[in-house]
Structures are given as C-alpha cells and as structure tokens.
Write an enzyme that holds these catalytic residues in place. Structure first.
Site, mmCIF file in Angstrom:
data_model
loop_
_atom_site.group_PDB
_atom_site.id
_atom_site.type_symbol
_atom_site.label_atom_id
_atom_site.label_comp_id
_atom_site.label_asym_id
_atom_site.label_seq_id
_atom_site.Cartn_x
_atom_site.Cartn_y
_atom_site.Cartn_z
ATOM 1 N N ASP A 271 0.838 -1.187 0.000
ATOM 2 C CA ASP A 271 0.000 0.000 0.000
ATOM 3 C C ASP A 271 0.877 1.242 0.000
ATOM 4 O O ASP A 271 2.002 1.229 0.507
ATOM 5 C CB ASP A 271 -0.887 0.047 1.252
ATOM 6 C CG ASP A 271 -1.869 -1.103 1.318
ATOM 7 O OD1 ASP A 271 -2.084 -1.749 0.279
ATOM 8 O OD2 ASP A 271 -2.404 -1.351 2.413
ATOM 9 N N ARG A 272 0.346 2.304 -0.535
ATOM 10 C CA ARG A 272 1.111 3.544 -0.630
ATOM 11 C C ARG A 272 1.619 4.011 0.738
ATOM 12 O O ARG A 272 2.752 4.452 0.880
ATOM 13 C CB ARG A 272 0.245 4.632 -1.264
ATOM 14 C CG ARG A 272 0.944 5.951 -1.446
ATOM 15 C CD ARG A 272 0.133 6.888 -2.320
ATOM 16 N NE ARG A 272 0.855 8.100 -2.612
ATOM 17 C CZ ARG A 272 0.551 8.931 -3.604
ATOM 18 N NH1 ARG A 272 -0.480 8.678 -4.391
ATOM 19 N NH2 ARG A 272 1.271 10.017 -3.828
#
Length: 341
Positions: A154-155
């Site tokens: 995930d970012r």
C-alpha cells in the site's frame, strides 16, 4: 506538515467529483489555474498522501487537505537497495510512494511522472546510478533496466519489496506467491489489545459505504487470511506481528479494523460498517504498518533468502517517544546488509 483550511471529508455531494473541481469549490478565492498550481507543487493530499492527478475521482470518506508549502518529489537516493543480483532486487520502500504506476497513468508526460514517481521507476534509476558510478568508463549514459512487479505494498505502508529483473525470475517469484510459500511478515502498532489469532474474513470491494471490507451478509468476497500475534501492550497501544497467507488489497488494515483495533495513523479503515470511528489520539505521524520480513527461494538458484527491516526513523522516533516498551518488543533478526549489483 502544516495544512490550510481546505482539509475535510468528502460527503455524498462530493462523490465522483475530481480533485481539481473539489479544490475549486472549497477554495473559491483560487482560480482554476491556481488550483492546478497547488497540484503541480505537490501541496494537495488525499487521505494523507500527495496527489498530483487533477482528474482523480473522489470517493465517500476521502479526506482532501492542502499543505502550506510544496513537497519535493522523492528521488532515487531515498531508496535503500537491500539486495540486488541479475535476477531480482529487494528494496526498502518509503511511505507515501506507490509500487507501480496505474494503467491510466502510463500516458502521462515525463514531466508529470517526475512529480509523482513510482517505486519501480526510482529503483530502476537507483540501479542505473550505481552502475554508472561504479563503471564510469563503460556506461556514459544512464539506462533503466527492466523491472517486473511480483508484489505490491500500500502507498502508506513502508518496508521490504522484491522486484524481478527478468521474465523468468518474475514467473518463478509469482509462482511462490501463488503457492503461499513466500514469508511476508509485518509489524503494526494498533489501538487496543487484540488477541493473537488467525483472521479469515473474505473481502469485497464495497462493504456498503464505499470502503473495502466484509460484505453486509458475510457472504461472497475474496478469501483473505491474516495470522496475528500480539507481541506487547502498553498505554492502550499494542505491537502486533501480522503474517500474510493471502495478499488482498489493504488486507491487514481491514482485518485489524474488523477486530476493533485499527492501526495507529490509519486514514481510512478506522471503524467497522455501521459504527462511528473513535478518535485516534496516538499521535502517529502516519500509518504505523511496516513490512519487516520477506523470505523466498531465489527463482534461479533455489537458495532461501530472508531479509529483515527495522522500523523506519519516523515510526521508531514516534514509538520511542510515545511507548518505548513497544520498540524493545519488535523481535526482528539483524538487517540483511547484502547490497551488490
């Protein structure tokens, strides 16, 4: 990070609106050009991460905010290469960086891509920079070797990521992910005190309020299994180790939220469907989730490789300041120091 007054949650009237249109509506003193300048200077954030794409469509519960000062784009020197050979490369991903570019972003002009580089692009540049430095006579121009994505983070999540450098290596690594033989262990600091357990909750794209999660009736969805082990608890916070059996989007964050113990600094999954989010008073500087251990067999040699990564500086400083007992309970082996091309 100082923010201006344009930060708030997207309500029903803002669903589907572009980031640019949202800014223009919330900042009427700015022209359309002024709103575009905010995006181009990396001062706009959605859910705490920088957004430069003016046509991004907003969803219910998204939070849009603006920084007072521009944020410089990440550069290759920020990427720590843990291991690199002719077949693969393992790196430590910083937070606020996507793993690879979305299909709709592939047509962006080079200047726009440089405003929002992806991890694979920065890693390719870092490898090329290292080769140019070590062999200046052999390589007078920098080139970017091909990288193949075999996993993603995930970012907002930091930690270990592996990329393949050949098609054959990619096939071998993907096969290991599909067979669930890759060790993927994360550390997280959560609010509350979860019991050690195996969470098996299938996930759907929309649980009923626009967020990923379990379906309303508990049926359908993709199988998702996370093994959770609580390592320590102090002052209302707990350090947990999460081992992935499957790798669905936002899986750990959703599963911990479903236990009623969301990750500290979580901008999205803060409450179960139908409940109200409780305030996060932890003071976490960002999502307190880190990919701390990664293990797999080398796709060509068959050698078992295992890498560990300690808490990054921002989260380590926060834990030390807020609850030092948790920092001492982060049971990881020594950092793997192999760095060669």
């Amino acid at each position: 990070m100082a923010e201006t007054g344009c930060g708030d949650h997207v309500g029903p009237d803002g669903v589907g609106m572009t980031v640019l249109a949202w800014l223009r509506k919330r900042r009427p003193e700015l022209s359309w050009s002024g709103c575009r300048r905010l995006l181009a200077s990396r001062q706009v954030r959605v859910n705490g991460t920088v957004e430069v794409h003016e046509a991004r469509r907003l969803k219910l519960t998204d939070v849009v905010s603006c920084d007072d000062v521009p944020t410089a784009p990440p550069r290759p020197k920020l990427i720590r290469i843990v291991h690199c050979d002719d077949d693969l490369v393992v790196v430590e991903k910083p937070t606020d960086l996507v793993t690879t570019r979305r299909p709709e972003e592939q047509h962006w002009p080079a200047a726009k891509k440089r405003l929002a580089p992806t991890l694979d692009e920065l890693v390719a540049e870092a490898i090329a920079d290292r080769r140019t430095t070590s062999r200046p006579r052999q390589r007078t121009a920098r080139s970017s070797p091909p990288l193949f994505r075999v996993q993603r983070l995930d970012r907002q999540t930091s930690g270990l990521v592996v990329f393949a450098r050949t098609d054959e290596a990619a096939k071998g690594l993907i096969r290991q992910f599909q067979e669930h033989t890759v060790e993927r262990t994360y550390l997280a600091v959560v609010r509350g005190c979860p019991e050690s357990q195996t969470i098996s909750i299938p996930l759907v794209r929309d649980r009923g309020d626009g967020l990923r999660g379990p379906s309303r009736d508990g049926r359908g969805g993709q199988p998702a299994v996370t093994h959770v082990r609580r390592l320590a608890t102090a002052d209302g916070l707990s350090l947990v180790e999460c081992r992935l059996e499957t790798g669905r989007t936002h899986q750990i964050r959703i599963h911990l939220c479903e236990l009623g113990t969301p990750v500290c600094g979580e901008p999205v999954y803060r409450h179960r469907l139908g409940e109200t989010a409780s305030p996060d008073t932890s003071g976490a500087p960002r999502l307190a989730l880190h990919a701390a251990r990664l293990g797999f067999r080398h796709p060509r040699t068959g050698e078992r490789l295992t890498f560990t990564s300690p808490w990054p500086d921002d989260l380590a400083a926060w834990i030390k300041r807020t609850c030092p007992a948790l920092l001492h309970s982060s049971h990881l082996g020594p950092r793997d120091e192999r760095r060669h091309v």
